[in-house]
Structures are given as structure tokens and as C-alpha cells.
Design an enzyme around this catalytic site. Structure first.
Site, PDB file in Angstrom:
ATOM      1  N   ASP A   1     -14.866 -17.024  -5.272  1.00  0.00           N
ATOM      2  CA  ASP A   1     -14.301 -15.675  -5.131  1.00  0.00           C
ATOM      3  C   ASP A   1     -12.788 -15.730  -4.946  1.00  0.00           C
ATOM      4  O   ASP A   1     -12.268 -15.520  -3.848  1.00  0.00           O
ATOM      5  CB  ASP A   1     -14.965 -14.972  -3.946  1.00  0.00           C
ATOM      6  CG  ASP A   1     -14.779 -13.457  -3.979  1.00  0.00           C
ATOM      7  OD1 ASP A   1     -13.916 -12.989  -4.747  1.00  0.00           O
ATOM      8  OD2 ASP A   1     -15.500 -12.766  -3.259  1.00  0.00           O
TER       9      ASP A   1
ATOM     10  N   SER B   1     -10.982  -9.526   3.336  1.00  0.00           N
ATOM     11  CA  SER B   1     -11.236 -10.167   2.048  1.00  0.00           C
ATOM     12  C   SER B   1      -9.952 -10.793   1.517  1.00  0.00           C
ATOM     13  O   SER B   1      -8.929 -10.123   1.394  1.00  0.00           O
ATOM     14  CB  SER B   1     -11.763  -9.144   1.044  1.00  0.00           C
ATOM     15  OG  SER B   1     -13.045  -8.706   1.399  1.00  0.00           O
TER      16      SER B   1
ATOM     17  N   HIS C   1     -12.743 -10.260  -6.010  1.00  0.00           N
ATOM     18  CA  HIS C   1     -13.085  -8.837  -5.949  1.00  0.00           C
ATOM     19  C   HIS C   1     -11.902  -7.983  -5.519  1.00  0.00           C
ATOM     20  O   HIS C   1     -11.888  -6.781  -5.774  1.00  0.00           O
ATOM     21  CB  HIS C   1     -14.307  -8.597  -5.061  1.00  0.00           C
ATOM     22  CG  HIS C   1     -14.113  -8.847  -3.601  1.00  0.00           C
ATOM     23  ND1 HIS C   1     -14.392 -10.064  -3.013  1.00  0.00           N
ATOM     24  CD2 HIS C   1     -13.705  -8.041  -2.597  1.00  0.00           C
ATOM     25  CE1 HIS C   1     -14.178  -9.992  -1.719  1.00  0.00           C
ATOM     26  NE2 HIS C   1     -13.750  -8.773  -1.440  1.00  0.00           N
TER      27      HIS C   1
END
Length: 714
Positions: A222, A649, A86
Site C-alpha cells: 500500500d 494512512s 489509497h
């Protein structure tokens, strides 16, 4: 003492140590004795110098700020960089098309000449830190107004930044800590040639999408892989075909050992923002006003996105990154408000403030210093509550609502130069021509029909929900006439405005003139002027002095507490361990998920839960190779007790020996209040297992060029 009693005492001691260790976003350059001792008791085998050093290569040299909002880490000697899917999604999307659908199918560069450059993407490596509090606060006095104080601090900071930067091509930032009680200077090297190397298919990297976001159990691969390039001499340089892969000062070996409950875990990264020392008034504002306003606007926007994306694959490609960006903090605020209430954070802050009052009133000198803090807080939040909703709607449904309205913002400076005759015709022509590249980029991922529906829905909501006295005048006038239905108004604006048509915009740039009569530009400017006006009114009262003094007082009152600073997108270290989670009575979640769990959720053709056919085949054949655990399962994700937030992240999850075991990508639903109040019993960091990453690279993508670059610890 019996053997059973002895074992019980050890277990209780370890539980206590875990509770102390898990909370905290520590500055890694100043790990104190308590932190290091706790880390070592949890299992860490590294020294402070091996974690963070300017004198020798250390873990910090493998960690980067990625793209201005995430974290990444080097995983090979040649600048190979790992971050979250992402975090890299917008760059993948920029390269995608219906013919080359890198979003759905993934992308793999099987040689360096296939790696794709990314305009505007850069990474920052931290090279120097210095506490500059004394220099920043020079000349600042207690009797200054907050406005004068801020001006003096800004003046000192600017002077100091110029001195520290000198003639070097580096980025210098001076960042406040502890609500302005400390200032630290950071120096970064910025590398602007960062190329896309690999991205898994949508059914791996985005698996679970909105439904699973911010929840555990998760089943998501991810990750995205990039490479940092430098000039031939190793220095930072913009993109050039002559650039070479970076020679990594330090990189992280990748471990195949897997995780077990109790294993030590450490995360280094750039957490964005927490507010854990805030007042009760701040918490109540989030619960009652800020959170619900953001959720309402983004729900409306996402409904229109999904309608158009589901109907057209080309629109799906155009809006995949935009939808993910809007959706991420839409669900975040839903969870945050719910968990702030569930965890009674407002009540806890009130109790802490009551304790502070008692402590303050017990000593005359303390009372003289801190008296009036809570009156200032009350005055500030009573004032802010009048403006919060209007300001959020102005932003979320106004100048950052419809895309054409947001696009029109870019033309303010040029239009001002034209109307005020602040530039020569030649200068205006040059400014106009310089904008053409950004126009092309905007319309590449723009759908007029979608934007029309978004704009109508958001303006309808804006008019309905906001105090009429705080509406932009155009919205008030139109809404009053149409009973809040902006359909005809938007249709007319889209028919007449240049900002929904690439040819019209380029024609205007060839012969620029005042945009005053353009309906979308006029709407944008009216919304923006209202925002400025409301912001100015809101800022007539501030709580900066109260925040600063309250922070001082808390640290004085709780002298035995090891205070860590709130996150502010500077490098931090957190430590904890792999653990199960028991969020509710009779509910226990395991610390790992497996590929079997991925397939249990599998829905053919579903945009959230479809999976690539190659992955299905590997699962059916149980073809996991050396990446299976001792039970023969392929672990996909695991959870730890580490403290993280947005910005983390892509952060590496590092084991006791400095090896990469996971990639942090999310927090859990039960602890969505964590940015404001850490919930020790339920807060978890959700991580992708490195064995799943290696499995995808090796067994599914057959990217042996990447496997050969990695240092793999068996």
C-alpha cells in the site's frame, strides 16, 4: 528470589509498560517525562529534540499532511515523498486511461521529467505551534450561552489568526482540544507542486481490496511515491516547469533490518478523529442509528458500482477511486458497530458515568460545578436520535448520493446570482466561464448509466427507510404516487436535465439562466433545503457545555491518568512495539505476512486477488535478493501495538533510531471500536514492511533512479 521468578517479574513489568504505552495520540511538541520515559523503556534511542524541534532539523520536518486527509513523509534529500496507495489513488486515476492504465499496470517515472503534476494536491509542513487558550477565551464567561460563547471564541480566534499570519503566505489554524478546554495554534507552509513519481500495479497496491480491508492478516503493498517541488529559491510555489525538487530539511533513512517481536515502533502523523471521552448516549447513537444508516446507504451504492465496473474496463478506471472511497468507511462502520457491541463499550461508558456521579456527589463544590451534566447529555441524545437517521440518509442517499445531484450543488451560487440579480451580466458570464474546467473534470469520470442506477436505488431506499415527515417534499410526493419506485422519475429527470450531459452544461454556461425548472437541480435543492431544516431542528439542543465540563471533571477525578487529546488532524506521536495478536480464544496471528501468503490468495483475473506476472516470476524464482529475512522469506506486512486512526494512512513507522521500517495503512477488525474506545488487548496497526517496498522498486520495477536517492540502512 529465584531466577525463574525474576524472569517472570521482568516479563510482567514489560507487559505492563506495553499496555500503558500503546494507547495515546500524543502531541509530539509536549512529550512529558512519563511519555519519554516509557518510550525509552520500550527501546527508543532518540531524544525529544531529535523527534520534535523548531531549533534544529527533527523527525517532524519529514512529516506532512498529504492531500487534506492522509499523512506522508520525505524519504530523500530531494523531496521524495511516500504515502499510501489509497491516499494517492485519485491522483493516479486522474492520469489513467484505457490506453495508459496506470491503475492496473502501475506508473514509474524513471527520470524527473517524467513525473506528473497533480492539480489540487498540496502538502503541509508544520512550522510553528503555540498554546493560545488564554487569548481565545478572553472575554468568555461561565454565564454565557453556548451561542454567545462560540461567537466570542470565533471572534478572538479570527483576530489572533490574522495577527499571527501577518503578511506571510502560510496557513494558520486554531484547533480546540479536550472539548474546548484548550486551544492551540498551528502554522503550516503549504506546497502546491506535488508530482506523481511512482505507483505499484493494482495487484500490489490494492491487493485484497474490499475483502481484506480492515483485517489481519494482510498482504498489501500500500504505497505511492510523489515529489515535492519548490520555487528555485526553495519557497512554496504553484506548479511551474521552472520549479525544482525540494531540498529536504530532514528525511527518513530506510531500514533493511526488518522487525522482530518486541521491537520499538513509533508513528508520527495526522490522525483524523477519535471520540474516546464521549458519553454513553453518543456510543448508543452510533450503534443503533448512525452506523446502520451509513452501511445501508453505502451497501446500496456499492452494489450498483460493482455491477457496472465489472462489466466495463473503462468504467472500472473511472470509478476505481470513487468505489474505494465509498467502500472504505462502508466496511469501517460495519466493523465499528460490531466491535462496539462485542467490546461492550456502551456498558463501559455507563459504568464510568456512574463512577463520575459518585465522585461528584461526594463533594459539595464538585456537585455545584458538575451537577446536571448527564441530564444535559440525556436531553441532547434523546433529541438527536429523532434526526440522526434522516440526516444521514439525506446526505448519503441525497445530496451526496447520485453524482448528477451532487454535481448540481456546484451551480447553486451562480444560479442564485442569476435569480436574485445579485451580479451584473458581465460578472455572471465570468462566473459561468470559470466553471468550465470543473465541468470537464466531472464528465471525464462520469458514467450516466451507472449514475442512473445508483440514483434510482438510493432514492428507493431513502423513501422506504426514513420517517415520511422527514422526507424532502419531492421524494414524498413521487414516492407516495409510485409506491416508492423512482425509476420513471429518475429516467425523466435524466432525459430533461442538463447535469448528465457535458454538452448541455457547457451550452448553459454559454447562456446561463435560471435552473429552477431543471429536474435534477430542483431535486438537489429540495433535498438540501430539507437538510438545512432538519439540521436547524437538531441543533436547537446541544451538549457542548456538558462535553466541556465532563472532560474537565474526568481530568480532575483521574489526576493520576496521563490524558491525551482526541485526534483532530493535528500532528501526533504514538509509540508501541511489534507484537503478535490473539484476538479470540485459540486464535493467534503472527506479527508478519510473506509473499508466500500473497500467492496463496492469488486468483487469476480476480479484481481483488490477481497479481502482476512480474511478481509471480520473482516469487517462483525466489528472487528476493537482499530483501529476504534470515529465513529466506520476503516479508510483506507486519503489525504493531501503536494507536492510529483515519488520517494516519501513509504515516511512517519509525524504529528506535529514527529509521523508516514501515508504512502504516490500516487497523484490524477486532478493534474497529478503536476510534471510540481503545482496546488494548487486540488493537493493532497494520503496516507495509519497507523491505517489500524496496523489493518492488528495485527488483520488479527496476527503478534504479529512486534506489539511488534513498539512504538505506543495512
Amino acid at each position: 528470589m529465584t531466577k525463574k521468578t525474576n524472569l517472570l517479574c521482568i516479563a510482567l513489568m514489560m507487559l505492563f509498560l506495553c499496555a500503558r504505552a500503546d494507547e495515546g495520540m500524543w502531541l509530539p511538541y509536549s512529550i512529558n517525562g512519563q511519555n519519554l520515559a516509557d518510550m525509552q523503556r520500550l527501546g527508543c534511542k532518540l531524544t525529544a529534540e531529535q523527534i520534535f524541534s523548531f531549533n534544529q532539523p527533527s523527525l517532524k520536518d519529514a512529516i506532512v499532511q498529504f492531500g487534506g486527509g492522509c499523512t506522508g513523509e520525505l524519504i530523500s534529500p530531494e523531496g521524495l515523498l511516500l504515502t499510501n496507495h489509497h491516499c494517492g489513488l485519485s491522483y493516479v486515476q486522474a492520469h489513467a486511461s484505457v490506453e495508459h492504465d496506470y491503475l492496473q499496470d502501475g506508473f514509474w517515472a524513471y527520470s524527473k521529467d517524467q513525473e506528473l503534476p497533480n492539480e489540487g494536491l498540496s502538502v503541509l509542513f508544520l512550522t510553528y505551534i503555540e498554546d493560545v487558550t488564554k487569548a481565545v477565551l478572553e472575554g468568555v464567561t461561565d454565564n454565557m450561552s453556548e451561542k454567545d460563547r462560540e461567537a466570542k471564541i470565533a471572534e478572538n480566534g479570527k483576530k489572533l489568526s490574522i495577527e499571527k499570519k501577518g503578511k506571510r503566505d502560510v496557513r494558520v489554524e486554531i484547533v480546540p482540544f479536550y472539548h474546548g478546554n484548550q486551544y492551540i495554534l498551528f502554522v503550516y507552509d503549504e506546497y502546491k507542486d506535488v508530482r506523481l513519481v511512482a505507483c505499484p500495479p493494482w495487484g500490489i497496491g490494492k491487493y485484497g481490496a474490499d475483502t481484506d480491508n480492515w483485517t489481519w492478516p494482510r498482504h498489501k503493498g500500500d504505497f505511492c511515491i510523489f515529489r515535492v517541488y519548490t520555487a528555485p529559491d526553495g519557497s512554496p510555489a504553484p506548479y511551474s516547469k521552472d520549479n525544482v525538487p525540494m531540498k529536504s530539511k530532514h528525511y527518513l533513512p530506510v531500514s533493511l533490518k526488518g522487525v522482530q517481536p518486541g521491537d520499538y515502533t513509533m508513528i508520527l502523523g495526522y490522525p483524523g478523529s477519535t471520540d474516546r471521552y464521549s458519553s454513553s448516549g453518543s456510543v448508543k447513537n452510533v450503534i443503533d442509528l448512525e452506523g446502520p444508516a451509513i452501511v445501508a446507504c453505502r451497501t446500496t451504492k456499492l452494489e450498483q458500482y460493482r455491477k457496472h465496473m465489472d462489466a466495463d474496463p473503462a468504467v472500472f478506471i473511472q470509478y476505481a477511486s470513487k468505489q474505494a472511497s465509498v467502500s472504505n468507511y462502508w466496511k469501517y462502520y460495519i466493523g465499528q458497530v460490531k466491535q462496539l457491541q462485542q467490546n461492550k463499550v456502551y456498558e463501559k461508558r455507563l459504568a464510568q458515568e456512574q463512577d463520575f456521579r459518585k465522585w461528584m456527589n461526594a463533594d459539595k463544590s464538585r456537585k455545584a460545578k458538575y451537577d446536571g451534566i448527564f441530564e444535559e447529555y440525556d436531553k441532547y441524545w434523546n433529541h438527536q436520535n429523532l434526526y440522526t437517521k434522516a440526516l444521514i440518509y439525506n446526505r448519503e442517499a441525497g445530496w451526496r448520493g447520485g453524482e448528477a445531484v451532487t454535481f448540481a450543488l456546484r451551480f447553486r451560487q451562480l444560479n442564485a446570482a442569476i435569480e436574485r440579480k445579485a451580479a451584473t451580466p458581465e460578472q455572471i458570464k465570468k462566473m459561468a466561464q470559470n466553471m468550465k474546467a470543473s465541468v470537464k473534470d466531472f464528465f471525464k469520470d462520469y458514467n450516466k448509466a451507472l449514475d442512473r442506477d445508483v440514483t434510482i436505488a438510493l432514492l428507493n431506499l431513502y423513501y422506504k427507510d426514513v420517517n415520511p415527515a422527514q422526507l424532502p417534499s419531492i421524494l414524498k410526493k413521487v414516492g407516495d404516487k409510485t409506491n416508492g419506485d423512482f425509476t420513471a422519475f429518475v429516467d425523466n429527470a435524466f432525459a430533461k436535465s442538463i447535469f448528465v450531459d457535458e454538452n448541455k452544461v457547457n451550452a448553459w454556461l454559454d447562456n446561463p439562466k435560471s435552473l429552477a425548472k431543471d429536474p435534477i437541480f430542483a431535486l438537489m435543492y429540495n433535498i438540501l433545503e430539507t437538510y438545512w431544516d432538519l439540521s436547524e431542528q437538531a441543533e436547537t439542543v446541544n451538549d457542548k457545555r456538558a462535553e466541556r465540563l465532563y472532560m474537565q471533571g474526568l481530568m480532575e477525578m483521574q489526576q493520576d491518568r496521563n490524558f491525551y487529546p482526541d485526534a483532530n488532524f493535528t500532528m501526533r506521536l504514538t509509540y508501541g512495539s511489534v507484537q503478535d495478536c490473539e484476538p479470540r480464544d485459540a486464535v493467534t496471528y503472527s506479527y508478519v505476512t510473506t509473499l508466500d501468503g500473497v500467492m496463496a490468495k492469488y486468483k487469476p483475473g480476480d479484481w481483488e486477488f490477481d497479481v502482476p506476472k512480474e511478481l509471480i516470476k520473482l516469487w517462483e524464482n525466489h528472487d528476493y535478493g537482499r530483501y529476504a529475512d534470515k529465513n529466506g522469506d520476503l516479508i510483506v506486512n507486519f503489525i504493531t501495538t501503536n494507536d492510529i486512526t483515519g488520517g494516519n494512512s501513509g504515516s511512517p513507522v519509525i524504529d528506535a533510531n529514527g529509521n523508516l521500517i514501515g508504512l502504516a495503512f490500516d487497523g484490524n477488525w477486532e478493534a474497529m471500536s478503536g476510534d471510540i474506545s481503545f482496546e488494548n488487548q487486540v488493537q493493532r496497526t497494520i503496516c507495509m514492511d519497507m523491505r517489500y517496498l524496496l523489493f518492488i522498486i528495485d527488483k520488479m520495477a527496476n527503478a534504479q533512479n529512486l534506489m539511488q536517492e534513498l539512504t538505506i540502512v543495512e
